[in-house]
Design an enzyme around this catalytic site. Structure first.
Site, PDB file in Angstrom:
ATOM      1  N   ASP A  33       0.926  -1.238   0.019  1.00  0.00           N
ATOM      2  CA  ASP A  33      -0.037  -0.043  -0.145  1.00  0.00           C
ATOM      3  C   ASP A  33       0.813   1.259   0.033  1.00  0.00           C
ATOM      4  OD1 ASP A  33      -2.392  -1.594  -0.124  1.00  0.00           O
ATOM      5  OD2 ASP A  33      -2.878  -1.274   1.943  1.00  0.00           O
TER       6      ASP A  33
ATOM      7  N   HIS B 263      -4.108   4.060   4.044  1.00  0.00           N
ATOM      8  CA  HIS B 263      -4.159   4.915   2.617  1.00  0.00           C
ATOM      9  C   HIS B 263      -4.278   6.198   2.959  1.00  0.00           C
ATOM     10  CE1 HIS B 263      -4.027   1.601   0.021  1.00  0.00           C
ATOM     11  NE2 HIS B 263      -5.017   0.912   0.626  1.00  0.00           N
TER      12      HIS B 263
END
Length: 176
Positions: free
Chosen positions: A147, A170
């Protein structure tokens, strides 16, 4: 692939930087490095099944084999909420790890089976639904590295530096 004579425009970390996402509590440090991009990630979800985990990618050369296949993960108690928010439309038992660290009644598992159009969901032991085997012992931490690499690609150029993250997500990655 075509080799170019021009030097690649790289974002090079030349002095240490720190960032804390006040909302999530995620912490990040960026440090100078001799390698292209190094990423170390530490996670702790206060789960007896996951425990504390970390993963380190020492070079982008490791990404495809060691991090690219690490599946996303979610705790069972979050699944229904995420489903009702329309946030996990592409998730299934093959591309996501659903973690359970407590006993779940079969009635609730049957409800989940209907939600996800699966014939049967079971928990044989604490850990993951349908007792999916992890690809790596620290697969959740490796997925967080994945990520970070993906979110940092939004910078628009390769990064030369070492990123150390604790409790990343995120939102924090993008803010960082």
């Amino acid at each position: 692939v075509v080799a170019l004579d021009e030097e690649q425009d790289v974002y090079e970390i030349i002095e240490p930087m720190a960032f804390t996402d006040e909302v999530s509590g995620a912490e990040y440090m960026a440090l100078p490095s001799y390698n292209d991009l190094e990423v170390t990630c530490m996670i702790d979800f206060n789960s007896p099944y996951l425990g504390q985990q970390y993963a380190t990618m020492q070079s982008l050369d490791e990404f495809a084999d060691q991090f690219g296949g690490a599946r996303t993960f979610v705790f069972l108690h979050e699944v229904e909420y995420l489903f009702n928010q329309g946030l996990i439309k592409g998730g299934d038992m093959e591309n996501a790890i659903v973690i359970t660290d407590r006993k779940i009644e079969q009635d609730y598992l049957d409800k989940l089976s209907k939600m996800f159009h699966k014939p049967h969901i079971k928990i044989d032991k604490e850990g993951v639904l349908n007792t999916t085997e992890l690809i790596f012992k620290n697969e959740p931490a490796r997925h967080k590295v994945l990520d970070i690499v993906g979110d940092l690609s939004l910078v628009g150029k390769p990064i030369k530096g070492k990123i150390v993250a604790r409790k990343p997500g995120h939102t924090g990655n993008v803010a960082f």
